[in-house]
Design a protein around this motif. Structure first.
Motif, short mmCIF file in Angstrom:
data_model
loop_
_atom_site.label_atom_id
_atom_site.label_comp_id
_atom_site.label_asym_id
_atom_site.label_seq_id
_atom_site.Cartn_x
_atom_site.Cartn_y
_atom_site.Cartn_z
N ALA A 94 22.97 -2.72 12.58
CA ALA A 94 22.40 -2.32 13.87
C ALA A 94 21.25 -3.25 14.23
O ALA A 94 20.42 -3.59 13.39
CB ALA A 94 21.90 -0.88 13.79
N THR A 95 21.22 -3.70 15.45
CA THR A 95 20.15 -4.58 15.89
C THR A 95 19.02 -3.74 16.46
O THR A 95 19.26 -2.78 17.19
CB THR A 95 20.64 -5.57 16.96
OG1 THR A 95 21.15 -4.83 18.06
CG2 THR A 95 21.73 -6.47 16.41
N THR A 96 17.82 -4.12 16.13
CA THR A 96 16.67 -3.42 16.67
C THR A 96 16.10 -4.24 17.81
O THR A 96 16.02 -5.46 17.74
CB THR A 96 15.58 -3.22 15.59
OG1 THR A 96 15.20 -4.50 15.11
CG2 THR A 96 16.11 -2.39 14.44
N THR A 97 15.74 -3.56 18.87
CA THR A 97 15.16 -4.27 20.00
C THR A 97 13.67 -4.02 20.02
O THR A 97 13.22 -2.87 20.00
CB THR A 97 15.78 -3.78 21.33
OG1 THR A 97 15.57 -2.37 21.44
CG2 THR A 97 17.27 -4.07 21.37
N ALA A 98 12.91 -5.09 20.03
CA ALA A 98 11.46 -4.99 20.08
C ALA A 98 11.05 -4.71 21.52
O ALA A 98 11.72 -5.14 22.46
CB ALA A 98 10.82 -6.28 19.59
#
Length: 103
Positions: free
Chosen positions: A22-26
């Motif tokens: 899963a990619t985390t978005t800052a």
């Protein structure tokens, strides 16, 4: 054991080939839309309000007047030349000014 059997002794985990991390978005900062040239209203506000500030620096002008850094440094130099503000600290990276008083 033959050499071919030895390479495939441990089968891969069932979901390891199809799993994508899963990619985390800052959180993103909004793009500032600061002026790069003085408009007449902004210049008049500069001459009227800035000499009344207790502490003046290019950073403060950028925040309060929504102008870019190069324009803020030029504004500080111009106000100093006109005698409306006086320098407290002059450093290569940050200049700090205060309002000009008669004393």
């Amino acid at each position: 054991m033959r050499p071919m059997q030895c390479m495939h002794a441990f089968p891969p985990h069932p979901g390891s080939l199809t799993h994508t991390p899963a990619t985390t978005t800052a959180p993103r900062r909004d793009k500032l839309n600061n002026q790069v040239l003085f408009e007449k209203a902004t210049y008049e506000k500069l001459l009227a309000e800035v000499p009344k500030y207790k502490m003046i620096s290019p950073s403060i002008l950028v925040d309060r007047m929504r102008i870019n850094g190069a324009l803020a440094r030029a504004a500080c130099r111009e106000l100093e030349a006109k005698g409306l503000i006086r320098p407290l600290v002059k450093h290569s990276s940050q200049m700090v000014y205060t309002r000009a008083t008669n004393a």
